[in-house]
Design an enzyme around this catalytic site. Structure first.
Site, PDB file in Angstrom:
ATOM      1  CD  GLU A 206      64.078  36.432 -24.855  1.00 11.62           C
ATOM      2  OE1 GLU A 206      64.027  37.501 -24.268  1.00 11.62           O
ATOM      3  OE2 GLU A 206      64.280  36.341 -26.085  1.00 11.62           O
TER       4      GLU A 206
ATOM      5  N   GLY B 224      65.731  30.465 -29.690  1.00 17.86           N
ATOM      6  CA  GLY B 224      66.302  29.587 -28.666  1.00 17.86           C
ATOM      7  C   GLY B 224      66.929  30.341 -27.514  1.00 17.86           C
TER       8      GLY B 224
ATOM      9  N   GLY C  33      68.627  14.881 -35.161  1.00 24.19           N
ATOM     10  CA  GLY C  33      67.618  15.433 -34.254  1.00 24.19           C
ATOM     11  C   GLY C  33      67.330  16.908 -34.475  1.00 24.19           C
TER      12      GLY C  33
ATOM     13  CD  GLU D 128      59.490  19.238 -34.513  1.00 23.08           C
ATOM     14  OE1 GLU D 128      58.487  18.636 -34.117  1.00 23.08           O
ATOM     15  OE2 GLU D 128      59.628  20.460 -34.482  1.00 23.08           O
TER      16      GLU D 128
ATOM     17  CE  LYS E   2      61.587  29.631 -34.163  1.00 21.38           C
ATOM     18  NZ  LYS E   2      62.639  28.736 -34.688  1.00 21.38           N
TER      19      LYS E   2
ATOM     20  N   GLY F 159      67.546  23.540 -29.270  1.00 24.10           N
ATOM     21  CA  GLY F 159      68.268  22.680 -28.353  1.00 24.10           C
ATOM     22  C   GLY F 159      67.677  22.781 -26.960  1.00 24.10           C
TER      23      GLY F 159
END
Lengths: 429, 429
Positions: free
Chosen positions: A130, A135, A188, A191, A206, A303
């Site tokens: 999942e 996210g 943040g 990357e 994805k 996150g």
């Protein structure tokens, strides 16, 4: 009857520490839901000496995967180490050792998901993923269960938080691409090496995962048309706005009798389209089903805690199956053969911005290139900018991607064209 | 191993015929997903002679529940008859006969859901009710599974399609309440007796179901503060817009250390709030979790096929459990005691529109009523309308519902107040 379920955690970075935090903080709730306690028995890390802000005992950390796989009291492996080769290996070996796996690894699932799911099936193990897409949004579960009885024919979504954050800043605060990237890195969201995000590869992975599941067929990364946001030229975001559009990095997947088409590219979305107002690092995916019509799922795309929520949701599902002795019972063989449309079968509207010589007959000449390629035009605007250079803005009616590419090729070889400034697919009208 | 799963369908109206249609049309897909065929063996209707547009054989229709319950080959009952007494009875008897139940009945689930779930648990049967809330949106499953590991502390949503359709027309086409209701009735969005929709009862029942599940506690209909859209006065929708708000019938549920609060009422939502642009008959629910942050689920709130998608999604889940022999294994006892906040513990901002005598000192006098009740004000506007009557518009800072009600009481007894035109809670800021 089991009294506790032991987890082997692979990786203790941003997501891993979030998983540990949720499992600790919500232990009473989990105990109520499952009737047993769920705990991290061992955690694999690269460096044992690193200081970690966690209530977990130092003794549970190890650098050895064997150490975890050989522990018979460990029922479930949670892979949140990231990367590809090692992670793929670890998932494969875990399944072969008869341990269920929960992973957040989109790279691995996009690349070898079907193979790993087959290994899981063969070994009677669950493989849940999942957290690999969207996210904290429970998308995989929705496609697998909630809309299980429907036939899904399209998905459209914003599935990369980093680029969506950048595009939001570029639109709302008039930031340049470079400034937006610098800010995303500072906060943040991006990357150190942002290539996978800005070049669309992360979103493409994805979409491979979502499309495979939604259409019950194998989709490979090479089937996806990918174009990143690096190709957005200065002024494009503003220009889009002037025509009533918002530039978004959209993932689209469609299926019809000719096959499937999957793409990730910056598109022009009408400002009134709900996805146009999905901002910052948020993700959202529209699912179009024959029976349900349109549904939409929105939430944080990345996150630590949001992603960890999806991982622990999978852990709960895997624990339920383990306790009932029905782990690994869901078969994953796709229903349909892989059948991918070619560019002549993919239809859309396109926006072209062409820098031209300001000379007599240029408009007639260029528009004839479109009609020669069978493309009819919805909007043609010739405008001079502050440097006395002329841009021709063209929005086509629906044409195939092949027509679009053929036209671009011809334009590039045309004398009066100084350069093709930019082009976008127009989505959602 | 079972080769087929037989369904007893109770009711063959809008939703029932949609379920039959999906099961027939998607039989190959279901066969692939489950490995067995799923078919309607018997269907209970009131009138056998009614002409029905279906490919199902006439022989399967019956008027007798006993006929269905005594058929040992029937594994699963699908209740889509609607109403309360008979439906409740039928669900209870089905479960007692050891048959799993899928229901779309929000009235029954809101009223006696916990009791029925207990009966299901005791009889080792599944009782699924995804279609009772949010039509085609898989909300129940998301709260039960997707966000299983998180602690949900709030829900905000638009869960009634009829009133949302009406409010959209009232805002976008300046329709009166009566004209909007007439149109909704004509288009089939409102029932002959629209009371349950316009008075907020339908939405309240859905919030009872969602809040019980989200907070793992028993919520009763009497715990919900309910106010319908009938109380919206002419000009309010326009007035809201002038202040940057959209009037929506919102369902809200919150939980903190003092307990829970659940309400259904027309609220002022800031125009920028995503729920403000959920229009027509669409539904959407925001879920706020400690770890996940905010997620949102959007889709058609009603309609034959969307609702039937949720029903058949539940059928697939129930079939899976039956085939694995793990039906009825999920226990439903709530984790927390029922604890409902009183009005002094419920905080929000409020919008008051007060018709006043145009006389010296009226503003000072009225604002003193607010300060006497400990309420500080964010906005105070005195305006005269075209009939030379004066409206005082007040938006408070956060106050308790008790303060709000006390102030209204005092205003009503105040000489210079000609009438309290309208009041709304201000949500989502």
């Amino acid at each position: 009857m089991k009294k506790e379920i032991n987890i082997g955690l692979l990786g203790f970075g941003v997501v891993g520490s979030g998983v540990a935090q949720i499992l600790l903080n919500h232990q009473t709730d989990l105990q109520h839901k499952l009737g047993v306690s769920v705990q991290i028995k061992k955690a694999m890390v690269r460096n044992l000496d690193k200081e970690r802000d966690t209530k977990l005992s130092k003794d549970i950390f190890t650098t050895s995967l064997d150490d975890i796989l050989s522990d018979d009291s460990i029922d479930l492996i949670v892979e949140v180490m990231g990367g590809t080769t090692d992670a793929k290996d670890a998932i494969e070996r875990s399944l072969q050792a008869g341990k269920g796996v929960v992973t957040a690894n989109k790279d691995v699932m996009a690349e070898v998901g079907p193979k790993l799911l087959k290994i899981a099936d063969e070994n009677g193990c669950d493989l849940f993923y999942e957290a690999s897409v969207g996210g904290g949004i429970p998308l995989i579960r929705t496609l697998e269960d909630g809309l299980a009885s429907d036939r899904i024919h399209a998905l459209t979504g914003i599935v990369n938080g980093t680029t969506n954050f950048m595009l939001t800043k570029m639109k709302e605060e008039n930031m340049s691409y470079d400034a937006a990237l610098a800010l995303a890195t500072e906060l943040g969201f991006a990357e150190a090496d942002p290539t996978a995000d800005v070049d669309g590869l992360d979103a493409a992975r994805k979409m491979v995962i979502l499309a495979s599941l939604a259409f019950s067929t194998e989709v490979k990364l090479e089937d996806v048309y990918v174009r990143g946001i690096r190709e957005i030229k200065d002024g494009d975001v503003e220009l889009a706005d002037r025509f009533g559009y918002t530039v978004k990095l959209a993932g689209t997947a469609k299926k019809d009798e000719n096959g499937i088409e999957v793409a990730v590219e910056p598109v022009f979305l009408p400002n009134a389209h709900p996805l146009a107002s999905v901002n910052n690092e948020m993700n959202a995916v529209y699912v179009y089903g024959d029976a349900v019509g349109e549904t939409m799922f929105y939430g944080p795309g990345a996150g630590s805690l949001p992603t960890a929520t999806s991982v622990t949701g999978d852990i709960v599902a895997a624990c339920r199956n383990l306790l009932l002795g029905v782990n690994g019972k869901r078969k994953h063989a796709p229903q349909y053969e892989r059948k991918v449309k070619d560019d002549a079968q993919k239809y859309s509207r396109y926006f072209h911005r062409i820098r031209v010589k300001d000379e007599v007959g240029v408009l007639t000449h260029l528009t004839s290139i479109y009609s020669d390629n069978g493309a009819s035009l919805a909007t043609v605007i010739q405008q001079m900018d502050e440097n006395n250079e002329t841009d021709l803005i063209i929005i086509t009616h629906e044409i195939s991607r092949k027509q679009h590419l053929d036209i671009l090729d011809t334009l590039k070889q045309t004398d009066s064209v100084l350069g093709l400034s930019s082009y976008y697919r127009v989505e959602g009208e």
